[in-house]
Design an enzyme around this catalytic site. Structure first.
Site, PDB file in Angstrom:
ATOM      1  N   GLY A  46      25.406  -1.409  54.457  1.00 44.38           N
ATOM      2  CA  GLY A  46      24.248  -1.005  53.667  1.00 44.38           C
ATOM      3  C   GLY A  46      24.679  -0.719  52.242  1.00 44.38           C
ATOM      4  O   GLY A  46      25.860  -0.475  51.968  1.00 44.38           O
ATOM      5  N   GLN A  51      24.311   2.489  43.712  1.00 47.31           N
ATOM      6  CA  GLN A  51      25.752   2.241  43.884  1.00 47.31           C
ATOM      7  C   GLN A  51      26.255   1.114  42.996  1.00 47.31           C
ATOM      8  O   GLN A  51      27.450   0.980  42.773  1.00 47.31           O
ATOM      9  CB  GLN A  51      26.067   1.911  45.351  1.00 47.31           C
ATOM     10  CG  GLN A  51      25.897   3.094  46.290  1.00 47.31           C
ATOM     11  CD  GLN A  51      26.225   2.723  47.721  1.00 47.31           C
ATOM     12  OE1 GLN A  51      25.390   2.188  48.418  1.00 47.31           O
ATOM     13  NE2 GLN A  51      27.446   2.984  48.141  1.00 47.31           N
ATOM     14  N   CYS A  93      31.589   5.318  53.339  1.00 45.96           N
ATOM     15  CA  CYS A  93      30.699   4.920  52.248  1.00 45.96           C
ATOM     16  C   CYS A  93      31.495   4.091  51.250  1.00 45.96           C
ATOM     17  O   CYS A  93      32.617   4.467  50.894  1.00 45.96           O
ATOM     18  CB  CYS A  93      30.135   6.167  51.572  1.00 45.96           C
ATOM     19  SG  CYS A  93      29.080   5.791  50.169  1.00 45.96           S
ATOM     20  N   LEU A  94      30.911   2.992  50.792  1.00 51.54           N
ATOM     21  CA  LEU A  94      31.618   2.129  49.837  1.00 51.54           C
ATOM     22  C   LEU A  94      31.892   2.860  48.522  1.00 51.54           C
ATOM     23  O   LEU A  94      32.806   2.492  47.791  1.00 51.54           O
ATOM     24  CB  LEU A  94      30.791   0.865  49.560  1.00 51.54           C
ATOM     25  CG  LEU A  94      30.584  -0.077  50.752  1.00 51.54           C
ATOM     26  CD1 LEU A  94      29.628  -1.200  50.375  1.00 51.54           C
ATOM     27  CD2 LEU A  94      31.901  -0.656  51.239  1.00 51.54           C
ATOM     28  N   HIS A 135      21.500   7.142  55.552  1.00 50.29           N
ATOM     29  CA  HIS A 135      22.598   7.136  54.576  1.00 50.29           C
ATOM     30  C   HIS A 135      22.132   6.510  53.254  1.00 50.29           C
ATOM     31  O   HIS A 135      22.366   7.067  52.175  1.00 50.29           O
ATOM     32  CB  HIS A 135      23.771   6.355  55.181  1.00 50.29           C
ATOM     33  CG  HIS A 135      24.986   6.261  54.314  1.00 50.29           C
ATOM     34  ND1 HIS A 135      26.182   6.870  54.629  1.00 50.29           N
ATOM     35  CD2 HIS A 135      25.197   5.637  53.129  1.00 50.29           C
ATOM     36  CE1 HIS A 135      27.062   6.616  53.668  1.00 50.29           C
ATOM     37  NE2 HIS A 135      26.494   5.861  52.752  1.00 50.29           N
ATOM     38  N   GLU A 136      21.440   5.371  53.344  1.00 46.61           N
ATOM     39  CA  GLU A 136      21.009   4.680  52.117  1.00 46.61           C
ATOM     40  C   GLU A 136      19.871   5.435  51.419  1.00 46.61           C
ATOM     41  O   GLU A 136      19.810   5.471  50.190  1.00 46.61           O
ATOM     42  CB  GLU A 136      20.598   3.230  52.410  1.00 46.61           C
ATOM     43  CG  GLU A 136      21.692   2.349  53.022  1.00 46.61           C
ATOM     44  CD  GLU A 136      23.046   2.464  52.343  1.00 46.61           C
ATOM     45  OE1 GLU A 136      23.101   2.679  51.123  1.00 46.61           O
ATOM     46  OE2 GLU A 136      24.068   2.361  53.052  1.00 46.61           O
ATOM     47  N   HIS A 139      21.311   8.046  49.375  1.00 49.84           N
ATOM     48  CA  HIS A 139      21.828   7.546  48.092  1.00 49.84           C
ATOM     49  C   HIS A 139      20.753   7.541  47.012  1.00 49.84           C
ATOM     50  O   HIS A 139      21.003   7.961  45.885  1.00 49.84           O
ATOM     51  CB  HIS A 139      22.352   6.109  48.239  1.00 49.84           C
ATOM     52  CG  HIS A 139      23.797   6.021  48.640  1.00 49.84           C
ATOM     53  ND1 HIS A 139      24.804   6.605  47.906  1.00 49.84           N
ATOM     54  CD2 HIS A 139      24.407   5.420  49.683  1.00 49.84           C
ATOM     55  CE1 HIS A 139      25.964   6.356  48.498  1.00 49.84           C
ATOM     56  NE2 HIS A 139      25.754   5.640  49.581  1.00 49.84           N
TER      57      HIS A 139
HETATM   58 ZN   LIG Z   1      27.124   5.026  50.970  1.00 50.77          ZN
END
Ligand SMILES: [Zn+2]
Length: 171
Positions: A46, A51, A93-94, A135-136, A139
Site C-alpha cells: 500500500g 509518501q 512501512c515504506l 495504515h494508509e 498516512h
Molecule cells: Zn506506511
C-alpha cells in the site's frame, strides 16, 4: 508512468493531514499511475500520496502483489464507514525503514471512497486488507506506525536513526 521518491521518517510532509481531492483530473490520474508503479517497485502492499510528497487524500493498495491476478485498487478521499473487532499485527512501512512493530487495529473495516473513474466504491475487508486500509488512511491523516507504538519504542527507533546518521557522516 514514473517511480517517485518515497519520503522517509522524519520528513515533515509525513506529519501533515492531506487535503481532499475536489476534482479527479489528469494530474490525479497520473499521480495514481505513478503511485502504483512506485508501490510495486518498492515491494509494498500500500502507498499513500503523502509518501511521495503529495498531500492529497489518495491511497493505492494491493495486498496480494504476488498473485498474477493483481488485486490493485486506488481510493480517493477514503473514509471509514464502520469497523469492528480488534487485532494486533506486526506492520512495516515504506516510509519507516527497518521498523516492524505490533500495532493495534480494527479487525474488520468498511471503507468508502471514489475510484479513479469517479465511481463511489465500498470496500469491506478483514485480515491484511483491513490492516492495510487503516495504515494508509492513517498516512493521509499524518499518522505513522511510530505514532501508534509506545514512546519507548519510538525513542529506540529515533536513536537507531541518529546512530546511523552519525555513521554516515563519519564515512
Ligand atoms: Zn506506511
Amino acid at each position: 508512468m514514473a517511480v517517485r521518491e518515497i519520503l522517509k521518517y522524519p520528513h515533515p510532509t509525513l506529519k501533515k493531514r492531506s487535503d481532499a481531492v475536489r476534482k479527479i483530473d489528469e494530474e490525479v490520474k497520473k499521480l495514481i499511475r505513478d503511485m502504483k508503479e512506485t508501490m510495486y517497485e518498492a515491494g509494498g502492499v500500500g502507498l499513500a500520496a503523502c509518501q511521495v510528497g503529495v498531500c492529497r487524500r489518495v491511497i493505492v493498495l494491493d495486498v496480494s502483489p504476488m498473485d498474477p491476478q493483481h488485486n490493485f485498487f486506488a481510493l480517493i478521499n477514503p473514509e471509514v464507514l464502520s469497523e469492528e473487532g480488534e487485532i494486533d499485527h506486526e506492520e512495516g512501512c515504506l516510509s519507516v525503514p527497518d521498523c516492524l512493530e505490533k500495532v493495534k487495529r480494527k479487525e474488520k473495516v468498511c471503507v468508502k471512497g471514489l475510484s479513479p473513474e469517479g465511481m463511489e466504491i465500498e470496500i469491506k475487508g478483514d485480515g491484511i486488507l483491513a490492516i492495510a486500509l487503516q495504515h494508509e488512511i492513517d498516512h493521509i491523516n499524518g499518522i505513522l506506525i511510530l505514532d501508534r507504538v509506545s514512546r519507548l519504542k519510538r525513542e529506540i527507533y529515533r536513536n537507531k536513526l541518529k546512530k546511523e546518521k552519525r555513521k554516515e557522516e563519519k564515512s
